[in-house]
Design an enzyme around this catalytic site. Sequence first.
Site, PDB file in Angstrom:
ATOM      1  N   ASP A 264       9.365   2.594   2.190  1.00 44.77           N
ATOM      2  CA  ASP A 264       8.184   3.426   2.450  1.00 44.77           C
ATOM      3  C   ASP A 264       7.865   3.256   3.935  1.00 44.77           C
ATOM      4  O   ASP A 264       7.307   2.249   4.351  1.00 44.77           O
ATOM      5  CB  ASP A 264       7.013   2.963   1.568  1.00 44.77           C
ATOM      6  CG  ASP A 264       5.731   3.754   1.838  1.00 44.77           C
ATOM      7  OD1 ASP A 264       5.682   4.513   2.828  1.00 44.77           O
ATOM      8  OD2 ASP A 264       4.777   3.602   1.050  1.00 44.77           O
TER       9      ASP A 264
ATOM     10  N   LYS B 141       2.519  10.871   7.460  1.00 46.17           N
ATOM     11  CA  LYS B 141       1.685  10.600   8.639  1.00 46.17           C
ATOM     12  C   LYS B 141       2.199  11.281   9.922  1.00 46.17           C
ATOM     13  O   LYS B 141       1.944  12.456  10.122  1.00 46.17           O
ATOM     14  CB  LYS B 141       1.503   9.094   8.790  1.00 46.17           C
ATOM     15  CG  LYS B 141       0.670   8.546   7.628  1.00 46.17           C
ATOM     16  CD  LYS B 141       0.097   7.162   7.854  1.00 46.17           C
ATOM     17  CE  LYS B 141      -0.942   6.843   6.790  1.00 46.17           C
ATOM     18  NZ  LYS B 141      -0.588   5.775   5.871  1.00 46.17           N
TER      19      LYS B 141
ATOM     20  N   PHE C 154       0.863  -1.183   0.000  1.00 41.72           N
ATOM     21  CA  PHE C 154       0.000   0.000   0.000  1.00 41.72           C
ATOM     22  C   PHE C 154       0.892   1.222   0.000  1.00 41.72           C
ATOM     23  O   PHE C 154       1.751   1.375   0.867  1.00 41.72           O
ATOM     24  CB  PHE C 154      -0.935   0.066   1.213  1.00 41.72           C
ATOM     25  CG  PHE C 154      -1.829   1.280   1.134  1.00 41.72           C
ATOM     26  CD1 PHE C 154      -2.994   1.241   0.393  1.00 41.72           C
ATOM     27  CD2 PHE C 154      -1.466   2.479   1.740  1.00 41.72           C
ATOM     28  CE1 PHE C 154      -3.794   2.381   0.261  1.00 41.72           C
ATOM     29  CE2 PHE C 154      -2.260   3.620   1.621  1.00 41.72           C
ATOM     30  CZ  PHE C 154      -3.430   3.571   0.882  1.00 41.72           C
TER      31      PHE C 154
HETATM   32  C1  LIG Z   1      -0.815   5.832   4.403  1.00 39.10           C
HETATM   33  C2  LIG Z   1       0.289   5.322   3.561  1.00 39.10           C
HETATM   34  C3  LIG Z   1       0.649   5.956   2.354  1.00 39.10           C
HETATM   35  C4  LIG Z   1      -0.140   7.099   1.760  1.00 39.10           C
HETATM   36  O1  LIG Z   1      -0.231   8.207   2.591  1.00 39.10           O
HETATM   37  P1  LIG Z   1      -1.418   9.285   2.339  1.00 39.10           P
HETATM   38  O2  LIG Z   1      -1.053  10.408   3.259  1.00 39.10           O
HETATM   39  O3  LIG Z   1      -2.693   8.612   2.720  1.00 39.10           O
HETATM   40  O4  LIG Z   1      -1.374   9.660   0.905  1.00 39.10           O
HETATM   41  C5  LIG Z   1       1.751   5.466   1.667  1.00 39.10           C
HETATM   42  N1  LIG Z   1       2.444   4.419   2.115  1.00 39.10           N
HETATM   43  C6  LIG Z   1       2.126   3.782   3.272  1.00 39.10           C
HETATM   44  C7  LIG Z   1       2.961   2.642   3.727  1.00 39.10           C
HETATM   45  C8  LIG Z   1       1.025   4.201   4.011  1.00 39.10           C
HETATM   46  O5  LIG Z   1       0.685   3.541   5.122  1.00 39.10           O
END
Ligand SMILES: *Cc1c(COP(=O)(O)O)cnc(C)c1O
Length: 400
Positions: free
Chosen positions: A225, A254, A140
């Site tokens: 990520d 985040k 994701f």
């Molecule tokens: C939440 C998330 C994203 C995307 O972040 P947004 O602020 O919702 O665009 C990308 N990678 C990971 C691993 C995430 O948990």
Amino acid sequence: MSSKDYIELEEKYGAHNYHPLDVVIEKAEGVWVHDVDGKKYLDCLAAYSAVNQGHCHPRIINALKTQAEKVTLTSRAFRNSQLPLLYKKLNEVTGYEMILPMNSGAEAVETALKAARKWGYRVKGVPENQAEIIVCTNNFAGRTISIVSFSTEAQYKNGFGPFTPGFKVVEYGNVKAMEEAITSNTVAFIFEPIQGEGGVVVPPAGYLKDTYDICKKNNVLYITDEIQSGLGRSGKLFAFEYEDVRPDAVIIGKALSGGCYPVSAVLSNKEVLGVFNPGDHGSTFGGNPLGAAAAIEALNVLIDEKLVENSFELGNYFRDELNKIDSKHIKEVRGKGLFIGVELHEEAKGARRFCEALMQRGILCKETHDNVIRFAPPLVIKKEEIDWALEHIREVLVMD
Ligand SMILES: *Cc1c(COP(=O)(O)O)cnc(C)c1O
């Protein structure tokens, strides 16, 4: 207005791209949130790990207020007096020498994709438009067209084609599959060191290091990520620290602002982020002084309050206690730090009903992938609060 009124309004006028639990939150503090009917809940989702520092942390709110009264947005056409300080703070905390700020996590991922491709063409010498990026199943990374192009979740893609080419998907946790996918045109391997939305999936021990060595051998950028796993969630500042690796780039978002403002970034070095020239890439709000001020203070809070250490210690405790629960529904308890997934058996008929039962008892968590309950409270949580939650979790997990 009652909960019911708010929900009706939302359902009537809002696009239905989410299926939230029916709790309407109007205020929050630390690990606790309050709904419009005056009921109090322990937040065990922490806005998908964006509020690691706890809701409305007074120091972060204060930084926001102070900055909001001075200047909020300059655009990058001009400089501002907060962004350089955020760069310096991120450099001190993470050791990375060059940083590119954005807003949402997806934008930071897009930034990393662009950086990796351009690095491939300008530095590695990949022929123009031939760059390949390796990603993993069950990933994701956000919701833009390019990002869903490499998703393996049918629903994320359904109806949104045509997709962006240039990605190769290999099985998460499988070193050999990753090695075999590499060609002379591979520019990067981008993955989550612990998959969050995929169900808090921890790869087999050695996976981070083995894939790292393969990347180094083949001149492929190793990019983690850490938008969800990073900034203390996993019990380390970054989840990659569980093995002996040093990613070429790390993507964060985040919790970078403690959930107070959208701030994300790519952390890397001059060789990679140095490929961007003025005009190549940008964002009107990226690097704005309000977000930068919030992020600086959010990082200070993370360090001053030893939240990474707290996540490690209480995470171990929380997982140990969950493991002791004797329930026919539990298939596996997994995770690191306060990044915990409880996978349920097929026969449990989905995690949502357990989340709803927990909500009735004043605990908010959200199912991920139908059959996993994620426990990821703000990292400011105390042992007594976990004990209180466990009493209810034990009772809910043994229901029929
Ligand atoms: C939440 C998330 C994203 C995307 O972040 P947004 O602020 O919702 O665009 C990308 N990678 C990971 C691993 C995430 O948990």
